[in-house]
Design an enzyme around this catalytic site. Structure first.
Site, mmCIF file in Angstrom:
data_model
loop_
_atom_site.group_PDB
_atom_site.id
_atom_site.type_symbol
_atom_site.label_atom_id
_atom_site.label_comp_id
_atom_site.label_asym_id
_atom_site.label_seq_id
_atom_site.Cartn_x
_atom_site.Cartn_y
_atom_site.Cartn_z
ATOM 1 N N SER A 85 49.401 -63.985 -1.120
ATOM 2 C CA SER A 85 50.434 -64.284 -0.098
ATOM 3 C C SER A 85 50.237 -65.683 0.500
ATOM 4 C CB SER A 85 50.435 -63.220 0.997
ATOM 5 O OG SER A 85 49.148 -62.940 1.485
ATOM 6 N N GLY B 87 37.544 -63.304 -2.510
ATOM 7 C CA GLY B 87 36.812 -62.089 -2.149
ATOM 8 C C GLY B 87 37.682 -61.028 -1.503
ATOM 9 N N LEU C 11 42.776 -67.397 -1.002
ATOM 10 C CA LEU C 11 42.856 -67.982 -2.331
ATOM 11 C C LEU C 11 42.446 -66.979 -3.409
ATOM 12 C CD1 LEU C 11 41.218 -71.464 -1.620
ATOM 13 C CD2 LEU C 11 43.593 -71.094 -2.326
#
Length: 241
Positions: A152, A84, A80
């Site tokens: 992605s 990180g 998401l």
């Protein structure tokens, strides 16, 4: 981990030759008591050993026995927005650079800065992933490995990347949506919730979690340093043992 630069290696080699030649001169002088003979022997030794070393290195350069080629690989960081990915990918890239292997860093933001007209629909994203796949494939043909970080979100685009490139390692950087919102200092999630951003992954567009990721890093539980250790251990065991 440190590695010697070419300049340092050159100075070390030169200093060693000075030490070795001086030793030869001293030994010859002690045994024969002639300084001229000692200096001549030292000079002859200097030239002969440099020539022999060059010939020795050229011969071994042509011998493939005992050499192992590091096959190019692709570390594909997905997750998401603000999970990180970029932070961990940057840290891993820095560690891989220290190993002195051909390596390149690809990040979604950098690519979009170069190609600003890329859309965010499913079709646009999938087309964009094919472009990235071709870029990685080209780099791998030149023995260059890659560290790539892209949201992605769709399984078909990640599948396309896996089929296009060799030695693909999917690193799923997992994080709760609420954690990602807390990390959002630019207010992107808030704008997406207000409808200012369309096709924003996790809000008004889906993120399809990888089902076959080689590595899963849950950033709610694993710190960046620990994540880097996990990933580096995997890469070294698989491609550098």
């Amino acid at each position: 981990m440190y590695r010697d630069t070419n300049k340092r290696s050159l100075v070390k080699g030169f200093s060693w030759r000075v030490v070795a030649t001086t030793t030869t001169i001293i030994i010859v002088y002690v045994f024969f008591g002639r300084l001229d003979l000692a200096i001549a022997a030292g000079a002859l030794e200097w030239v002969a050993k440099i020539a022999l070393y060059w010939a020795h290195e050229r011969a071994w350069f042509k011998i493939k026995w005992g050499r192992k080629k590091i096959e190019p690989f692709n570390l594909w960081f997905t997750g998401l927005p603000l999970s990180g990915k970029t932070t961990i990918a940057n840290a891993v890239y820095e560690e891989l650079e220290k190993l002195d292997i051909p390596i390149e860093r690809l990040d979604s933001k950098d690519i979009r800065d170069v190609i600003p007209d890329i859309g965010y629909t499913r079709e646009d994203r999938n087309r964009h992933m094919h472009r990235i796949g071709h870029l990685i494939k080209t780099l791998q043909k030149n023995s260059v490995s890659t560290v790539a970080s892209f949201v992605s979100p769709y399984k078909e685009s990640r599948k396309a990347i896996r089929e296009m490139v060799q030695n693909n390692i999917v690193v799923y950087v997992k994080a709760d949506i609420e954690t990602c919102k807390k990390r959002d200092t630019k207010g992107k999630y808030e704008k997406a919730l207000k409808g200012e951003y369309q096709n924003f992954t996790g809000i008004n567009d889906v993120y399809e979690e990888p089902q076959h990721a080689e590595i899963i890093i849950d950033t709610d539980e694993v710190a960046v340093d620990e994540a880097v250790k996990i990933i580096m251990k995997f890469v070294k065991k698989k491609y550098m043992k």
